[in-house]
Design an enzyme around this catalytic site. Structure first.
Site, PDB file in Angstrom:
ATOM      1  N   GLY A 187       2.667   0.579  -4.439  1.00 63.40           N
ATOM      2  CA  GLY A 187       1.506   0.577  -3.567  1.00 63.40           C
ATOM      3  C   GLY A 187       0.371  -0.335  -3.967  1.00 63.40           C
ATOM      4  O   GLY A 187      -0.506  -0.632  -3.141  1.00 63.40           O
ATOM      5  N   ASP A 188       0.358  -0.801  -5.201  1.00 64.95           N
ATOM      6  CA  ASP A 188      -0.706  -1.708  -5.677  1.00 64.95           C
ATOM      7  C   ASP A 188      -0.100  -2.635  -6.728  1.00 64.95           C
ATOM      8  O   ASP A 188      -0.589  -2.749  -7.844  1.00 64.95           O
ATOM      9  CB  ASP A 188      -1.861  -0.901  -6.257  1.00 64.95           C
ATOM     10  CG  ASP A 188      -3.123  -1.734  -6.485  1.00 64.95           C
ATOM     11  OD1 ASP A 188      -3.188  -2.874  -5.973  1.00 64.95           O
ATOM     12  OD2 ASP A 188      -4.037  -1.244  -7.180  1.00 64.95           O
TER      13      ASP A 188
END
Length: 253
Positions: free
Chosen positions: A159-160
């Site tokens: 996600g990041d």
């Protein structure tokens, strides 16, 4: 140990949930969690996340290829247990940086990316846009089906996934840290790796060999990274406006 204001304890609990989810797939290593909480005995207290210390090692000769194959295995792992009531989302909300992410589940990936990712960031950034820019941003939201595709299967995402959230462990293999985990399209993770400089070519070659990507990914990449750039605009200000507008204009200019 990571520490912050006591009021930020939800951030560490969410990070721990993401690390546990990734670790449970037994595909790519993450730090071993010990506990998370607050020091409630103090008048001015802190929240914390305590993990086993990782002594960073030298990257092995096949570091990038092994990292790519491990990430591909994560993206191919069964993600049903992590997404709550729908195919896409996460069983709890979390944060990307310090920005809250709504992970309420939806059955459709494009709807999830529109309603849970792009739309909240565009609304938050509205004061940066001119009237015409905001109109084009809305047009992009309305036409998202013209540009994105549904995945063959949902994937658990970091996600990041930029270079600062990957480190070499003592065995020289890649470990993931600081996730903003949710179930989505694997392309979103790969796009993020290319936003701030990218990884070496051998990483992408090995990833595509282990988990072949559908045609047209390069045409979708910037749209996935629009979410991350909008978040940077909302966190850090005006300097990120030009790349945001550039991507919007790339699709609906």
């Amino acid at each position: 140990m990571k520490a912050n204001e006591k009021s930020k304890s939800d951030m560490f609990k969410a990070e721990a949930a993401g690390l546990n989810a990734i670790a449970s797939t037994k595909t790519i290593r993450t730090p071993d969690l010990l506990c998370a909480g607050t020091d409630d005995g103090q008048e001015v207290g802190y929240s914390f996340l305590l993990m086993k210390y990782i002594k960073s090692g030298e990257r092995r000769s096949d570091y990038w290829e092994t990292f790519a194959r491990d990430l591909a295995a994560l993206h191919q792992a069964d993600a049903k247990e992590f997404s709550g009531a729908g195919a896409f989302g996460f069983f709890e909300n979390n944060f990307v940086g310090s920005t809250a992410q709504d992970n309420s589940a939806l059955e459709n990936w494009i709807s999830f990316f529109r309603e849970r990712r792009l739309e909240p960031q565009i609304k938050k950034a509205a004061s940066y846009f001119s009237e015409s820019q905001l109109s084009r941003a809305q047009k992009l939201l309305d036409r998202l089906e013209d540009f994105l595709i549904e995945p063959k299967a949902p994937s658990l995402l970091h996600g990041d996934l930029w270079s600062g959230n990957v480190m070499a462990g003592p065995d020289g293999k890649a470990m993931l840290i600081d996730p903003a985990a949710y179930v989505g399209h694997a392309e979103a993770d790969i796009a993020m790796t290319q936003l701030f400089g990218g990884f070496p070519r051998e990483f992408y070659d090995a990833y595509k060999e282990a988990n072949p990507m559908e045609a047209g990914y390069e045409d979708r990449r910037d749209l996935y990274n629009l979410y991350q750039l909008l978040n940077h605009l909302n966190l850090f200000g005006q300097s990120y406006l030009d790349p945001v507008i550039s991507i919007i204009d790339e699709y609906v200019g």
